[in-house]
Every structure is written in structure tokens, then in C-alpha cells.
Enzyme design. Structure first.
Site, PDB file in Angstrom:
ATOM      1  N   LYS A  34       0.866  -1.186   0.000  1.00  0.00           N
ATOM      2  CA  LYS A  34       0.000   0.000   0.000  1.00  0.00           C
ATOM      3  C   LYS A  34       0.897   1.228   0.000  1.00  0.00           C
ATOM      4  O   LYS A  34       1.541   1.551   0.990  1.00  0.00           O
ATOM      5  CB  LYS A  34      -0.926   0.016   1.213  1.00  0.00           C
ATOM      6  CG  LYS A  34      -1.935   1.153   1.172  1.00  0.00           C
ATOM      7  CD  LYS A  34      -2.861   1.129   2.369  1.00  0.00           C
ATOM      8  CE  LYS A  34      -3.935   2.203   2.236  1.00  0.00           C
ATOM      9  NZ  LYS A  34      -3.362   3.567   2.080  1.00  0.00           N
ATOM     10  N   TRP A  35       0.927   1.916  -1.138  1.00  0.00           N
ATOM     11  CA  TRP A  35       1.810   3.058  -1.305  1.00  0.00           C
ATOM     12  C   TRP A  35       1.256   4.289  -0.593  1.00  0.00           C
ATOM     13  O   TRP A  35       0.048   4.490  -0.534  1.00  0.00           O
ATOM     14  CB  TRP A  35       2.025   3.328  -2.791  1.00  0.00           C
ATOM     15  CG  TRP A  35       2.710   2.185  -3.449  1.00  0.00           C
ATOM     16  CD1 TRP A  35       2.138   1.057  -3.963  1.00  0.00           C
ATOM     17  CD2 TRP A  35       4.113   2.017  -3.589  1.00  0.00           C
ATOM     18  NE1 TRP A  35       3.108   0.195  -4.425  1.00  0.00           N
ATOM     19  CE2 TRP A  35       4.331   0.756  -4.208  1.00  0.00           C
ATOM     20  CE3 TRP A  35       5.212   2.813  -3.265  1.00  0.00           C
ATOM     21  CZ2 TRP A  35       5.601   0.292  -4.501  1.00  0.00           C
ATOM     22  CZ3 TRP A  35       6.482   2.346  -3.561  1.00  0.00           C
ATOM     23  CH2 TRP A  35       6.667   1.097  -4.168  1.00  0.00           C
TER      24      TRP A  35
END
Length: 369
Positions: A34-35
Site C-alpha cells: 500500500k503506497w
């Protein structure tokens, strides 16, 4: 611009879950990091490139270096979903820096140009909506991912393809390891689902920790009236070198609880001159040090005045992770800690994630960032 999927498009969203979900209960899952950046949909038709934010607002002018890279590195005609991020090597290995990314949104063209060279951004793609003359939005994610891997093979930056795995054990390792590079957790996508704009069709697993912090003040809720005053958010602090530092806010309360808290905290109200943050009064229209109650370009037009309180109460809050010396997101109120002395609440209680090299996540050498 003539593409099989045209803007505006609202991106597919995720709902929070506790722990790595079981793929068998969802018909198979694909996990990915999850950036922690700006969600960005890319529309590319030859040399025409448009970048759109999560709320469909244009981002194109703010990231000229990313647009230039996309013209060179992405397929001739495509629509991608992904994230814009800034990575810096301030303490050895590169890590994501969200606050630096925020600074890239600026009205002055000269500053945009300067920052594009000083703090260049990158783009990581994680979904495919269209390629050439074909729309992939209705296809299951397994097909979209396979086509995306083929279309973006060999990218070495500043455009990247995110990693994925179908192994929940490996996803669990990523969840713990990748935070050290500034990532925000893990996302799980059902392999058989189409792309569903503005629907919470994905699952996100984020870090949550707790900390005992000092209640230093509050802001009134936007619906507060003299007849029914309501607390909007609590301003929180931690001690460092004997001084109370602003660390973030807690804001999620029911209307009933907002009214109760406003009444409960009135005996603690103090004049700002007698408050630890009183010396910051001169900065009420500027924000050189990110002090509470001050303006930035992200808060222009908002009333950021606050009611100072004697720093006598300690509250336990839940938070996901830190951005520098502040909570990255709004902290969640858990309970009062009447057993804690405010001066004992310092930064040393906060868990520090083990450093992790972002280039290992992207499978590139350090020259790619």
C-alpha cells in the site's frame, strides 16, 4: 485524446480489515504494497498525458518530470491506476516522504519547475483500465494484472510496476518489513473482480499502534453554536527535551460525545499566554514550523484557531504511523489515562519501524529513484 476509457474516472477504493485476509474466502486474492502517495489515474494517448487525482482533479501541471517519463516509458495508449510518490535517501536507504510530496502542489510555475528537479517524483502502476483500443475495466483483476505485467515489463524508473503476490504468508512479511521504507500497509484485490470505480472493492490492512499523549487544546466543530457548543478535534502533544511538541489531532466522535467533551474540558481552559504553545502566537498567519493553529497552503480558508487547555490530561490514542514527528493521519481516541503523568509522555514510547530499502520493493538499483 481518444481512449476506450475516458476521464473523469473515480478510482476503485478499499475497505479496512484486521489482519491479512484468507484468499479462499474471497475467491483468490492478489496482495500488493500500500503506497503512501497521491492516488493517480493516468490517461495517455501518444504524447498527450493527463494525470487525475482520486477526486478527479488534474495533477498534470504539478509533475512535469513524471509526465515526461510517462511519454517515454509507458505504452502508446493506455489508462493506468497507480500512485505518485517522492522517495528521498535522507537517512541511508530511500523511503517515501509524503510531506515532501505535498509540497509539490504549488500555484507558482517557477516553484513547480524548481521542485521537479530538487525533489523529483515517481509513479508506480498497480492496475490497468485500458490498453490500445481495448478497455480492461470489465475484466477480472487476474487478467488485468497479466496484461499490465506484459505492457510494463522492464521498467526501471521513474515509472514502476508494483510487486504482487498471491501468498498470504509473503504478504504478512511485506506488512511488517515494508513500513520501514515508508509504505502504508498491504492491499488485497479479489482476482475475479472487475475494476469498480468509487466502490470499496479492495481490502486494506494498515498498521495500528497506540500512544499515551497529552491533551493540549481543542477546536470547535464546524456545526458548533453558542446554544450547543461541540468539540471538533483534540490537539495532542508529546514532550521532547522538556517542551510540549504538537504531534497531531484526534477527531472522530459522535455528536453527543462532542457536546459532553466540550463541557467536560471547560475547567481546563487557559489563556494562550499561559500555555506551552503561547510563544507561537506570532505565527497565526504563517506556518514556518508546522505549529498548531497556523496556516499552510493545505489549510487556507479554514479556521485553525484553538482553545488552549492546561496540559494536565493524558489520553490513549490509536495511530497508524508517523510522518516525521507527527501522526500521519488523525489519531483515534481510545480512553483517558488518569494514571499517567503528562510529563512522562514522550517520543520514546513510539515504535520505530525497522529501516527497509525502497529499491528492494521496486526491484531496481538506487539509480532508479
Amino acid at each position: 485524446m481518444d481512449l476506450p476509457v475516458s476521464p473523469p474516472v473515480q478510482p476503485m477504493l478499499a475497505k479496512s480489515v484486521k489482519g491479512i485476509p484468507d484468499p479462499a474466502k474471497h475467491g483468490g486474492l492478489s496482495f500488493e504494497p500500500k503506497w503512501d502517495g497521491f492516488r493517480c489515474l493516468v490517461f495517455k494517448d501518444g504524447d498527450e498525458v493527463e494525470l487525475a487525482s482520486r477526486n478527479t482533479k488534474p495533477l498534470t501541471r504539478y509533475f512535469p518530470e513524471v509526465v515526461a517519463a510517462m511519454r517515454e516509458q509507458l505504452p502508446e495508449r493506455c489508462v493506468l491506476d497507480g500512485e505518485i510518490f517522492v522517495a528521498l535517501s535522507t537517512s541511508g536507504a530511500p523511503r517515501l516522504e509524503f510531506e515532501v510530496l505535498q509540497e509539490r502542489i504549488h500555484p507558482a510555475a517557477s516553484r513547480i519547475e524548481m521542485l521537479s528537479e530538487k525533489t523529483p517524483a515517481s509513479y508506480v502502476a498497480f492496475d490497468l483500465l485500458a490498453l490500445g483500443d481495448e478497455s480492461y475495466a470489465e475484466r477480472p483483476f487476474a487478467e488485468r494484472r497479466a496484461a499490465l505485467e506484459q505492457a510494463l515489463a522492464g521498467l526501471t524508473g521513474p515509472c514502476f510496476l508494483t510487486r504482487t503476490t498471491t501468498d498470504p504468508a509473503e504478504a504478512e512479511e511485506w506488512f511488517h518489513q515494508f513500513e520501514g521504507a515508508g509504505l502504508d500497509g498491504v492491499v488485497a484485490k479479489p482476482l475475479g473482480e472487475p475494476y469498480r470505480p468509487n466502490a470499496r472493492a479492495m481490502l486494506k490492512i494498515k498498521h495500528e499502534r497506540t500512544a499515551d499523549v497529552v491533551l493540549a487544546g481543542f477546536r470547535e466543530h464546524k456545526t458548533s453554536t453558542p446554544e450547543r457548543p461541540l468539540l471538533g478535534s483534540m490537539l495532542l502533544g508529546l514532550y521532547a527535551d522538556g517542551e510540549l511538541q504538537h504531534i497531531g489531532v484526534s477527531a472522530s466522535f459522535t455528536e453527543k460525545r462532542r457536546a459532553e467533551l466540550w463541557e467536560e474540558l471547560q475547567p481546563l481552559v487557559v489563556d494562550i499566554a499561559d500555555h506551552p504553545w503561547g510563544r507561537w502566537q506570532e505565527f497565526l498567519t504563517a506556518n514556518p514550523d508546522r505549529v498548531p493553529g497556523t496556516q499552510s497552503r493545505w489549510s487556507q480558508g479554514k479556521d485553525l484557531s484553538f482553545t488552549p487547555l492546561r496540559p494536565e490530561r493524558v489520553v490513549e490514542v490509536a495511530y497508524d504511523h508517523m510522518e516525521g514527528r507527527r501522526f500521519r493521519h488523525t489519531a483515534q481516541f481510545r480512553r483517558w489515562r488518569t494514571d499517567r503523568d503528562p510529563e512522562s509522555c514522550g517520543y520514546e514510547q513510539l515504535e520505530e519501524p525497522v529501516s527497509y530499502d525502497l529499491t528492494k520493493i521496486l526491484n531496481v538499483d538506487k539509480g532508479g529513484l
